[in-house]
Motif scaffolding. Sequence first.
Motif, PDB file in Angstrom:
ATOM      1  N   HIS A  68      38.124 -62.303 -97.877  1.00 14.29           N
ATOM      2  CA  HIS A  68      37.912 -60.936 -98.348  1.00 14.29           C
ATOM      3  C   HIS A  68      38.262 -60.774 -99.825  1.00 14.29           C
ATOM      4  N   GLY A  69      38.478 -61.881-100.502  1.00 14.64           N
ATOM      5  CA  GLY A  69      38.730 -61.811-101.934  1.00 14.64           C
ATOM      6  C   GLY A  69      40.178 -61.682-102.337  1.00 14.64           C
ATOM      7  N   ALA A  70      41.103 -61.636-101.375  1.00 15.26           N
ATOM      8  CA  ALA A  70      42.524 -61.602-101.720  1.00 15.26           C
ATOM      9  C   ALA A  70      42.913 -62.931-102.367  1.00 15.26           C
ATOM     10  N   ARG A  71      43.868 -62.863-103.273  1.00 18.07           N
ATOM     11  CA  ARG A  71      44.262 -64.056-104.016  1.00 18.07           C
ATOM     12  C   ARG A  71      45.781 -64.217-104.002  1.00 18.07           C
ATOM     13  N   ILE A  72      46.230 -65.429-103.724  1.00 20.26           N
ATOM     14  CA  ILE A  72      47.639 -65.780-103.854  1.00 20.26           C
ATOM     15  C   ILE A  72      47.702 -66.785-104.991  1.00 20.26           C
ATOM     16  N   GLU A  73      48.291 -66.360-106.097  1.00 21.92           N
ATOM     17  CA  GLU A  73      48.212 -67.155-107.320  1.00 21.92           C
ATOM     18  C   GLU A  73      49.544 -67.816-107.658  1.00 21.92           C
ATOM     19  N   GLY A  74      49.487 -68.780-108.578  1.00 24.48           N
ATOM     20  CA  GLY A  74      50.690 -69.457-109.035  1.00 24.48           C
ATOM     21  C   GLY A  74      51.380 -70.257-107.952  1.00 24.48           C
ATOM     22  N   VAL A  75      50.604 -70.923-107.099  1.00 20.83           N
ATOM     23  CA  VAL A  75      51.158 -71.679-105.979  1.00 20.83           C
ATOM     24  C   VAL A  75      51.386 -73.129-106.409  1.00 20.83           C
ATOM     25  N   ASP A  76      52.600 -73.608-106.183  1.00 19.27           N
ATOM     26  CA  ASP A  76      52.921 -75.004-106.510  1.00 19.27           C
ATOM     27  C   ASP A  76      52.679 -75.939-105.340  1.00 19.27           C
ATOM     28  N   GLU A  77      53.031 -75.484-104.135  1.00 18.57           N
ATOM     29  CA  GLU A  77      52.924 -76.325-102.949  1.00 18.57           C
ATOM     30  C   GLU A  77      52.446 -75.494-101.769  1.00 18.57           C
ATOM     31  N   VAL A  78      51.689 -76.131-100.867  1.00 21.34           N
ATOM     32  CA  VAL A  78      51.231 -75.481 -99.642  1.00 21.34           C
ATOM     33  C   VAL A  78      51.690 -76.312 -98.449  1.00 21.34           C
ATOM     34  N   VAL A  79      52.291 -75.643 -97.475  1.00 23.10           N
ATOM     35  CA  VAL A  79      52.667 -76.275 -96.218  1.00 23.10           C
ATOM     36  C   VAL A  79      51.793 -75.633 -95.136  1.00 23.10           C
ATOM     37  N   ALA A  80      50.746 -76.342 -94.723  1.00 18.30           N
ATOM     38  CA  ALA A  80      49.786 -75.803 -93.750  1.00 18.30           C
ATOM     39  C   ALA A  80      50.192 -76.253 -92.352  1.00 18.30           C
ATOM     40  N   LEU A  81      50.673 -75.319 -91.553  1.00 21.51           N
ATOM     41  CA  LEU A  81      51.136 -75.602 -90.194  1.00 21.51           C
ATOM     42  C   LEU A  81      50.362 -74.710 -89.233  1.00 21.51           C
ATOM     43  N   THR A  82      49.064 -74.961 -89.146  1.00 20.57           N
ATOM     44  CA  THR A  82      48.144 -74.104 -88.412  1.00 20.57           C
ATOM     45  C   THR A  82      47.736 -74.687 -87.071  1.00 20.57           C
ATOM     46  N   GLY A  83      48.543 -75.597 -86.550  1.00 17.78           N
ATOM     47  CA  GLY A  83      48.269 -76.149 -85.231  1.00 17.78           C
ATOM     48  C   GLY A  83      47.575 -77.506 -85.288  1.00 17.78           C
ATOM     49  N   PHE A  84      47.198 -77.986 -84.108  1.00 19.46           N
ATOM     50  CA  PHE A  84      46.591 -79.304 -83.970  1.00 19.46           C
ATOM     51  C   PHE A  84      45.365 -79.210 -83.073  1.00 19.46           C
ATOM     52  N   ARG A  85      44.594 -80.265 -83.071  1.00 22.54           N
ATOM     53  CA  ARG A  85      43.416 -80.344 -82.216  1.00 22.54           C
ATOM     54  C   ARG A  85      43.296 -81.759 -81.666  1.00 22.54           C
ATOM     55  N   PRO A  86      42.653 -81.939 -80.512  1.00 24.46           N
ATOM     56  CA  PRO A  86      42.557 -83.284 -79.930  1.00 24.46           C
ATOM     57  C   PRO A  86      41.475 -84.116 -80.608  1.00 24.46           C
ATOM     58  N   ASP A  87      41.728 -85.409 -80.711  1.00 25.90           N
ATOM     59  CA  ASP A  87      40.716 -86.348 -81.176  1.00 25.90           C
ATOM     60  C   ASP A  87      39.969 -86.854 -79.944  1.00 25.90           C
ATOM     61  N   LEU A  88      38.741 -86.407 -79.788  1.00 28.99           N
ATOM     62  CA  LEU A  88      37.935 -86.767 -78.616  1.00 28.99           C
ATOM     63  C   LEU A  88      36.883 -87.820 -78.936  1.00 28.99           C
ATOM     64  N   SER A  89      36.878 -88.313 -80.179  1.00 22.68           N
ATOM     65  CA  SER A  89      35.801 -89.191 -80.623  1.00 22.68           C
ATOM     66  C   SER A  89      35.720 -90.475 -79.801  1.00 22.68           C
ATOM     67  N   TRP A  90      36.867 -91.070 -79.467  1.00 21.38           N
ATOM     68  CA  TRP A  90      36.819 -92.346 -78.750  1.00 21.38           C
ATOM     69  C   TRP A  90      36.565 -92.181 -77.251  1.00 21.38           C
ATOM     70  N   LEU A  91      36.462 -90.950 -76.795  1.00 18.91           N
ATOM     71  CA  LEU A  91      36.156 -90.665 -75.391  1.00 18.91           C
ATOM     72  C   LEU A  91      34.697 -90.261 -75.192  1.00 18.91           C
ATOM     73  N   SER A  92      33.873 -90.450 -76.199  1.00 21.70           N
ATOM     74  CA  SER A  92      32.516 -89.891 -76.193  1.00 21.70           C
ATOM     75  C   SER A  92      31.617 -90.472 -75.098  1.00 21.70           C
ATOM     76  N   GLU A  93      31.913 -91.662 -74.571  1.00 22.82           N
ATOM     77  CA  GLU A  93      31.065 -92.249 -73.534  1.00 22.82           C
ATOM     78  C   GLU A  93      31.559 -91.946 -72.122  1.00 22.82           C
ATOM     79  N   LEU A  94      32.574 -91.113 -72.011  1.00 22.17           N
ATOM     80  CA  LEU A  94      33.077 -90.687 -70.712  1.00 22.17           C
ATOM     81  C   LEU A  94      32.646 -89.256 -70.436  1.00 22.17           C
ATOM     82  N   ARG A  95      32.453 -88.956 -69.175  1.00 18.52           N
ATOM     83  CA  ARG A  95      31.998 -87.617 -68.784  1.00 18.52           C
ATOM     84  C   ARG A  95      33.204 -86.695 -68.609  1.00 18.52           C
ATOM     85  N   LEU A  96      33.501 -85.969 -69.664  1.00 19.70           N
ATOM     86  CA  LEU A  96      34.608 -85.021 -69.632  1.00 19.70           C
ATOM     87  C   LEU A  96      34.080 -83.612 -69.431  1.00 19.70           C
TER      88      LEU A  96
END
Length: 450
Positions: A289-317
Amino acid sequence: MSELPVAVVGAGPVGLAAAAELVERGIEPVVLERGSEAGAAVAEWGHVLLFSPWSELVAPAAGRLLAATGWRPPADETYPTGAAWASAYLRPLAAALGERVRLGAEVVGAARRGRDRVVDAGRNSEPLTVHIRHRNGREERLAVRALIDASGTWGTPNPLGGDGLPALGERAAADRITYRVPDLAEEATRERYAGTHVVVAGSGHSALTALVALGGLADQGTRVSWVLRRGTVGDAFGGGDADQLPARGALGSRAKEAVTAGRVRAVTGFRAEAVERAPGGRLTLVSAHGARIEGVDEVVALTGFRPDLSWLSELRLELDSTLQAPTALAPLIDPNVHACGTVYPHGVRELGHPEPGVFLAGMKSYGRAPTFLAMTGYEQVRSIAAALAGDRAAAERVELVLPETGVCGGTGLLEEPDTAAVGGCCAGDVEPLALAAPPAGGSPGSCPLR
């Protein structure tokens, strides 16, 4: 296939618990861990204090296996760090399992032997094959009767971008962004954040842990901005004294105190869309929406995790389209509707898939849902092991009761940006930020932070 082993992917808390359950049932497991030691992922957040006590961190079958070796558990009501959990429990457990645990063995694929996922014939009679890449580059295919994927989600953190993809410029700013809770006990890390403007993004327990730690650097000139996608702070601090895990409730209370004391400033309704780098190297976060957070030195992004399903692609999940969790489990853990932190008892019935003998367990079974507890995973693998042993009655007798968070109601609606919060960007008793004028062309809901 009964003579074949069961493959367990991941030598973390749930994977090793699964192996202990299988051994107790007379089934041989093969635990495949890509790291150089058991609990390798846990060790990466070794400085973080768990909010579950030791009494809830030792799996029952694992405790019995260890007891036979003379191992003594730590005091029940004490709280370990990740490092202590790994050194005092996970590594001794791996040692007790012996050669069943293979280190430096990365699972890169799994399939039904001689069949891709399209072929129906033989899916009940042919074994599964697990494709392994060893540390020395050697490849191996291992035939197994069943597969328990307890590889977790630690290696696939969510990005800073508010739409689930990296924000524009996020990859280019990788030198200023971390997706882990900083270990401020390390001198180099402490110096990195001292006297800087740090943005912490996220509303879960990892984010609260980071807020408490970084807020402690306020006397060294560190400014902490806490960015939430939800429109209000709401229940982000948790249930406090109403939380049935006291240490979890205390963490939220400490984070709230850091905010109300002014050591941390909150910015709500902010979904990062771009990361801009100024000539001097500092960053500006820009919202949709155009909001700005300026003058940032460091970012700690702790927005959760997601599963890696790539190596399971040949199984019927069969996975939920929203959470990427097993479809029968997803309604029980959906954060959009989940109430009071209660997860209904679940086991092999909810964790199975159309592919015979394949199970997701532990944090990976939750897909993108948060707030997973170790004892949930322990009960999951107890039920799975019982089913593999043919003890269906024990497999379906799941009676785990989890401690409530003290917070009722789903969080999905709280994700909506609160465009009415133009006067402050903050909520409740949190001190509002002093806002600069929106940039030219900015939306009416812009909340710039300088």
